[in-house]
Write a protein that holds these residues in place. Structure first.
Motif, PDB file in Angstrom:
ATOM      1  N   LEU A  46       0.830  -1.207   0.000  1.00 17.57           N
ATOM      2  CA  LEU A  46       0.000   0.000   0.000  1.00 17.57           C
ATOM      3  C   LEU A  46       0.861   1.253   0.000  1.00 17.57           C
ATOM      4  CD1 LEU A  46      -2.933  -0.821   2.457  1.00 17.57           C
ATOM      5  CD2 LEU A  46      -3.001  -0.740  -0.029  1.00 17.57           C
ATOM      6  N   PHE A  47       1.906   1.250   0.828  1.00 26.69           N
ATOM      7  CA  PHE A  47       2.811   2.399   0.832  1.00 26.69           C
ATOM      8  C   PHE A  47       3.501   2.545  -0.524  1.00 26.69           C
ATOM      9  CE2 PHE A  47       2.912   2.274   5.603  1.00 26.69           C
ATOM     10  CZ  PHE A  47       2.533   3.590   5.783  1.00 26.69           C
ATOM     11  N   GLY A  48       3.860   1.409  -1.128  1.00 25.69           N
ATOM     12  CA  GLY A  48       4.489   1.460  -2.441  1.00 25.69           C
ATOM     13  C   GLY A  48       3.575   2.051  -3.497  1.00 25.69           C
ATOM     14  N   LEU A  49       2.282   1.725  -3.419  1.00 23.71           N
ATOM     15  CA  LEU A  49       1.318   2.290  -4.368  1.00 23.71           C
ATOM     16  C   LEU A  49       1.190   3.801  -4.191  1.00 23.71           C
ATOM     17  CD1 LEU A  49      -1.516  -0.408  -4.248  1.00 23.71           C
ATOM     18  CD2 LEU A  49       0.005   0.088  -6.171  1.00 23.71           C
ATOM     19  N   VAL A  50       1.297   4.254  -2.940  1.00 24.41           N
ATOM     20  CA  VAL A  50       1.222   5.696  -2.686  1.00 24.41           C
ATOM     21  C   VAL A  50       2.472   6.402  -3.212  1.00 24.41           C
ATOM     22  CG1 VAL A  50       1.171   7.463  -0.887  1.00 24.41           C
ATOM     23  CG2 VAL A  50      -0.298   5.454  -0.702  1.00 24.41           C
ATOM     24  N   LEU A  51       3.636   5.813  -2.956  1.00 21.55           N
ATOM     25  CA  LEU A  51       4.894   6.474  -3.293  1.00 21.55           C
ATOM     26  C   LEU A  51       5.252   6.358  -4.765  1.00 21.55           C
ATOM     27  CD1 LEU A  51       7.054   5.394  -0.204  1.00 21.55           C
ATOM     28  CD2 LEU A  51       5.925   7.588  -0.593  1.00 21.55           C
TER      29      LEU A  51
END
Length: 364
Positions: free
Chosen positions: A342-347
């Protein structure tokens, strides 16, 4: 400083617990986008009538999505043309019960509660959906995106390519299954993720605050009086993050201490459908007024149904001889990896706003 560390740790726990269901919810949203025509959604869930509420409530009962996993799926239905009332019904019936939680209810509580729980979820969804439909209807109809099967029409005899409305040309043939799947995933993990991810992470932080200062053990001193027990369960369950399956062993453990069946049902209904992370996203999907009606409808319905369930158990003479055998679920490797995703999708991810989502439109 220690308190801040606890809040951040609890927020991370909530994120790890909900992240796999969120990713699965985005996947379900992608499948809905890819394989359910938008005109079908608009026809069955887009009208402000009782039939749309009935279909949305029934559709959500067996789906095993928690209060976070249902959010992307509901947001996708809303974007495809579902009315506020139908979206509300789907948002309630889906997280409050499912085939998995029904099975756990049968095992940890009893067959009667396994029947009453999904029935109560259905009734709550119908009542609250009707409340939103009556008091906060769609002022302007949500315009559904043209369905893929309508976009890809056969080219005329002159072999002129058909237009998909995004400044590029689409092939004359219908999209394949893989093309539909790619289009759906591009939509759910692009546009849809961009729309609700901010609300979700804000809600996760709020849930961390609540988890630090509120605990289910606080209800132990108030289990003697049925009315007080239901009120306490309502107050505790409303902001607490707990999915339908995880709420069952908690309710069963409290029943062994003397909790009445009606209060257990209040917790099983209010807990999964009303937590801080979910309410913040629902505000973004339906608006503040509908979110308030959503919360009021669930609280009032669960309270009334709690009294009804107590009456059913009293009339049948059944005792609360239930067993609790579930252990506390902590972080798992899958949860941690999903949170990092999820963090990767945001970043590193980028939404599909302004791009063509049709699989045959190669707009770059």
């Amino acid at each position: 400083m220690i308190l801040l560390e606890r809040i951040l740790a609890e927020s991370w726990n909530v994120l790890c617990l909900s992240a796999p269901y969120m990713l699965f919810g985005f996947f379900i949203a992608g499948l809905l986008k890819a394989f359910i025509p938008d005109d079908f959604v608009a026809r069955h869930l887009g009208r402000e009538n009782g039939a749309s509420l009935l279909k949305a409530s029934l559709f959500g009962v067996p789906i095993p999505l928690c209060s976070c996993g249902v959010l992307p799926a509901a947001a996708g239905l809303r974007k495809q043309g579902a009315s506020k009332g139908a979206t509300t019904s789907f948002l309630i019936s889906t997280p409050e019960t499912g085939v998995d939680s029904i099975a756990v209810t049968w095992a940890l509580l009893d067959p009667l509660m396994a029947l009453l729980r999904p029935l109560s979820a259905f009734l709550t969804a119908m009542v609250t959906g009707q409340l939103v439909r009556s008091l906060d209807p769609d002022v302007k109809k949500v315009a559904p995106v043209p369905a893929p099967m309508e976009v890809f029409t056969m080219a005329p005899a002159g072999d002129e390519p058909s237009s998909c409305g995004c400044g590029c040309s689409a092939p004359a043939s219908k999209p394949t299954i893989m093309e539909r799947l790619r289009m759906g995933m591009r939509f759910s993990f692009g546009d849809l993720f961009t729309d609700i991810s901010g609300w979700f992470f804000v809600g996760v932080v709020i849930a961390g605050f609540i988890t630090v200062f509120v605990s289910p053990e606080l209800v132990d001193a108030y289990l003697g009086n049925h009315l007080v027990a239901m009120l306490v369960m309502l107050v505790i369950g409303t902001p607490l993050y707990v999915c339908a399956t995880a709420s069952t062993p908690i309710a069963a453990a409290l029943v062994l201490k003397g909790l009445n069946p009606g209060a257990a049902l209040v917790f099983l209904l209010a807990g999964p459908a009303t937590n801080a992370a979910a309410l913040s996203v629902i505000t973004g999907i339906l608006g503040k007024k509908s979110m308030i009606l959503y919360l009021v409808g669930i609280m009032v319905s669960s309270f009334i149904l709690g009294f009804a369930v107590d009456a059913v158990y009293s009339m049948t003479g059944l005792t609360a001889g239930w067993q609790a055998g579930a252990e506390h679920a902590g972080r798992t490797l899958i949860g941690t990896v999903s949170a990092l995703v999820l963090f990767g999708l945001v970043l590193f991810g980028r939404g599909g706003h302004g791009s063509c989502s049709d699989p045959a439109c190669e707009c770059g």
